[in-house]
Write a protein that holds these residues in place. Structure first.
Motif, mmCIF file in Angstrom:
data_model
loop_
_atom_site.group_PDB
_atom_site.id
_atom_site.type_symbol
_atom_site.label_atom_id
_atom_site.label_comp_id
_atom_site.label_asym_id
_atom_site.label_seq_id
_atom_site.Cartn_x
_atom_site.Cartn_y
_atom_site.Cartn_z
ATOM 1 N N LEU A 1 1.845 33.413 15.418
ATOM 2 C CA LEU A 1 3.029 33.230 16.256
ATOM 3 C C LEU A 1 4.142 32.597 15.443
ATOM 4 O O LEU A 1 3.977 31.511 14.872
ATOM 5 N N ASP A 2 5.264 33.267 15.412
ATOM 6 C CA ASP A 2 6.505 32.696 14.892
ATOM 7 C C ASP A 2 7.398 32.471 16.100
ATOM 8 O O ASP A 2 7.851 33.424 16.737
ATOM 9 N N VAL A 3 7.661 31.206 16.432
ATOM 10 C CA VAL A 3 8.380 30.903 17.675
ATOM 11 C C VAL A 3 9.835 31.347 17.632
ATOM 12 O O VAL A 3 10.517 31.352 18.664
ATOM 13 N N THR A 4 10.333 31.722 16.450
ATOM 14 C CA THR A 4 11.710 32.207 16.342
ATOM 15 C C THR A 4 11.800 33.732 16.351
ATOM 16 O O THR A 4 12.876 34.292 16.202
ATOM 17 N N ASP A 5 10.666 34.403 16.538
ATOM 18 C CA ASP A 5 10.595 35.861 16.476
ATOM 19 C C ASP A 5 10.184 36.398 17.849
ATOM 20 O O ASP A 5 9.043 36.203 18.286
ATOM 21 N N THR A 6 11.103 37.081 18.522
ATOM 22 C CA THR A 6 10.815 37.548 19.881
ATOM 23 C C THR A 6 9.662 38.544 19.920
ATOM 24 O O THR A 6 8.883 38.566 20.885
ATOM 25 N N SER A 7 9.533 39.374 18.897
ATOM 26 C CA SER A 7 8.426 40.342 18.890
ATOM 27 C C SER A 7 7.092 39.637 18.704
ATOM 28 O O SER A 7 6.079 40.042 19.297
ATOM 29 N N SER A 8 7.064 38.580 17.908
ATOM 30 C CA SER A 8 5.851 37.801 17.722
ATOM 31 C C SER A 8 5.442 37.121 19.038
ATOM 32 O O SER A 8 4.263 37.090 19.397
ATOM 33 N N ILE A 9 6.423 36.590 19.755
ATOM 34 C CA ILE A 9 6.151 35.962 21.051
ATOM 35 C C ILE A 9 5.613 36.990 22.043
ATOM 36 O O ILE A 9 4.647 36.737 22.773
ATOM 37 N N ALA A 10 6.225 38.170 22.056
ATOM 38 C CA ALA A 10 5.784 39.228 22.972
ATOM 39 C C ALA A 10 4.358 39.668 22.669
ATOM 40 O O ALA A 10 3.562 39.926 23.587
ATOM 41 N N THR A 11 4.015 39.738 21.392
ATOM 42 C CA THR A 11 2.659 40.120 21.000
ATOM 43 C C THR A 11 1.641 39.088 21.478
ATOM 44 O O THR A 11 0.553 39.441 21.950
ATOM 45 N N LEU A 12 1.999 37.814 21.366
ATOM 46 C CA LEU A 12 1.098 36.769 21.861
ATOM 47 C C LEU A 12 0.897 36.911 23.366
ATOM 48 O O LEU A 12 -0.229 36.791 23.866
ATOM 49 N N PHE A 13 1.977 37.155 24.097
ATOM 50 C CA PHE A 13 1.865 37.295 25.553
ATOM 51 C C PHE A 13 0.910 38.424 25.920
ATOM 52 O O PHE A 13 0.036 38.259 26.784
ATOM 53 N N GLU B 1 9.140 30.561 28.341
ATOM 54 C CA GLU B 1 9.566 31.561 29.311
ATOM 55 C C GLU B 1 8.670 32.799 29.250
ATOM 56 O O GLU B 1 8.372 33.419 30.286
ATOM 57 N N ALA B 2 8.203 33.150 28.058
ATOM 58 C CA ALA B 2 7.366 34.342 27.911
ATOM 59 C C ALA B 2 6.023 34.186 28.610
ATOM 60 O O ALA B 2 5.530 35.134 29.236
ATOM 61 N N VAL B 3 5.425 33.006 28.510
ATOM 62 C CA VAL B 3 4.069 32.829 29.060
ATOM 63 C C VAL B 3 4.063 32.218 30.453
ATOM 64 O O VAL B 3 2.987 31.990 31.021
ATOM 65 N N LEU B 4 5.226 31.993 31.031
ATOM 66 C CA LEU B 4 5.286 31.405 32.379
ATOM 67 C C LEU B 4 4.454 32.181 33.401
ATOM 68 O O LEU B 4 3.744 31.546 34.214
ATOM 69 N N PRO B 5 4.498 33.501 33.422
ATOM 70 C CA PRO B 5 3.669 34.208 34.410
ATOM 71 C C PRO B 5 2.186 33.886 34.283
ATOM 72 O O PRO B 5 1.468 33.829 35.295
ATOM 73 N N LEU B 6 1.720 33.682 33.064
ATOM 74 C CA LEU B 6 0.311 33.359 32.858
ATOM 75 C C LEU B 6 0.000 31.937 33.302
ATOM 76 O O LEU B 6 -1.066 31.659 33.857
ATOM 77 N N LEU B 7 0.921 31.008 33.069
ATOM 78 C CA LEU B 7 0.741 29.644 33.544
ATOM 79 C C LEU B 7 0.731 29.596 35.065
ATOM 80 O O LEU B 7 -0.017 28.817 35.676
ATOM 81 N N GLN B 8 1.537 30.441 35.689
ATOM 82 C CA GLN B 8 1.577 30.486 37.147
ATOM 83 C C GLN B 8 0.325 31.125 37.735
ATOM 84 O O GLN B 8 0.030 30.934 38.917
ATOM 85 N N SER B 9 -0.417 31.861 36.896
ATOM 86 C CA SER B 9 -1.681 32.442 37.350
ATOM 87 C C SER B 9 -2.822 31.436 37.306
ATOM 88 O O SER B 9 -3.919 31.717 37.797
ATOM 89 N N SER B 10 -2.570 30.280 36.719
ATOM 90 C CA SER B 10 -3.566 29.220 36.641
ATOM 91 C C SER B 10 -3.480 28.332 37.884
ATOM 92 O O SER B 10 -2.414 28.167 38.471
ATOM 93 N N SER B 11 -4.594 27.748 38.250
ATOM 94 C CA SER B 11 -4.597 26.833 39.390
ATOM 95 C C SER B 11 -4.058 25.461 39.010
ATOM 96 O O SER B 11 -3.779 24.638 39.890
ATOM 97 N N GLU B 12 -3.921 25.206 37.716
ATOM 98 C CA GLU B 12 -3.438 23.897 37.260
ATOM 99 C C GLU B 12 -2.622 24.041 35.976
ATOM 100 O O GLU B 12 -2.835 23.337 34.995
ATOM 101 N N GLY B 13 -1.676 24.972 35.970
ATOM 102 C CA GLY B 13 -0.878 25.222 34.782
ATOM 103 C C GLY B 13 -0.042 24.019 34.382
ATOM 104 O O GLY B 13 0.551 23.352 35.224
#
Length: 309
Positions: A68-80, A158-170
């Motif tokens: 993950l390179d936090v300054t690279d949008t494609s890298s962030i998208a790949t992690l998601f 912002e990229a991983v927010l949907p996944l955090l919201q899928s957690s019961s204790e994000g």
């Protein structure tokens, strides 16, 4: 390096940015020691993979690596995509990746390496003063610091927010600093805006950061009331703190907090700190693993809740 996390009892899933060394590595180790399945991320793939191997050698099998390179949008998208496909959720995000945004004066790194007693006898304030005097901050480094320390954190979150919201204790833990306290900004208007969470917006944060960088290029930081010495680091951390507070209001079901781990001996501090990475990480992990229903939108200075100001 996939396949190490078992599909048995559903563990909590954590992502740690900048996890290959220093505080980030220790956060990974301590979370894994508490039974959390950890995705250790790092910009450099060989170093990240090596860090995971070190943790596995300690018996911590529930750790995997993802680049993950936090300054690279494609890298962030790949992690998601990886997280969504592999786990379908995320329980803990620790935004640790950061840079100092500074250049060390020529020969200083060699001096520090040669002299293990470089900081012997110095107190906290003397170490900070020494560090600030022995670095310089070009415009390009300042821009990169803001891009990494504020926008990198924001874009990953912002990229991983949907996944955090899928957690019961994000929960989100943003590794901050005393350098991000608002008292370091002498411009009263800016200071008040960053603290006025009822009226502040993310768009206004962008405008303030743009103004800071323009003033930096114009050599007008002191005249406009911006912090001097490690300026971009301080402003980016202050902006990140403000963003965290906005995020906690926008998503009240999540736990979003900032943690100053302490003045830790890491690459950013040129090993001038007073705490070990293990000690600093302990302060971060304590907030990451706080009981469900704990505080949100708060700032923790080492082990205590503190003011953003």
């Amino acid at each position: 390096m996939e396949g190490a996390i078992s599909s048995g009892p559903n563990p909590r899933i954590a992502v740690v940015t900048g996890g290959n060394k220093g505080i980030g590595f220790e956060v990974c180790r301590q979370l894994a020691s508490h039974g959390v399945a950890v995705v250790l991320t790092a910009r450099d793939e060989p170093r990240g993979a090596e860090a995971v191997e070190k943790l596995r050698a300690l018996g911590l099998a529930q750790v995997i690596f993802h680049q993950l390179d936090v300054t690279d949008t494609s890298s962030i998208a790949t992690l998601f995509v990886f997280l969504k496909t592999r786990f379908g959720k995320l329980d803990i995000l620790v935004n640790n990746a950061a840079i100092g945004g500074l250049l060390v004066h020529a020969g200083l790194n060699k001096l520090i390496c040669r002299c293990a007693q470089q900081f012997a006898g110095m107190d906290f304030d003397q170490m900070l003063e020494w560090m600030v005097k022995n670095v310089r901050e070009p415009v390009d480094s300042a821009k990169k610091g803001v891009q990494t320390n504020y926008y990198g954190t924001k874009h990953v979150t912002e990229a991983v927010l949907p996944l955090l919201q899928s957690s019961s204790e994000g929960r989100i833990v943003n590794v901050s600093s005393l350098f991000g306290l608002l008292r370091l900004i002498s411009n009263e208007e800016v200071r008040q805006e960053l603290n006025d969470i009822d009226n502040l917006t993310e768009e206004r944060l962008d405008e303030l950061l743009d103004r800071f960088l323009r003033d930096f290029e114009a050599d007008a930081l002191e005249a406009r009331g911006w912090p001097m010495g490690c300026s971009a680091y301080k402003v980016a951390k202050a902006a990140m703190n403000a963003y965290s507070r906005l995020l906690s209001r926008r998503h009240p079901a999540l736990r979003v907090n900032c943690v100053h781990p302490g003045y830790v001996k890491t690459g950013i501090t040129m090993n001038s700190g007073v705490l070990t990475p293990e000690e600093g990480a302990r302060n971060v992990v304590k907030v990451a693993l706080a009981p469900e229903g704990g505080p949100t939108g708060k700032f923790f200075a080492e082990d205590e809740e503190a003011s953003f100001v």
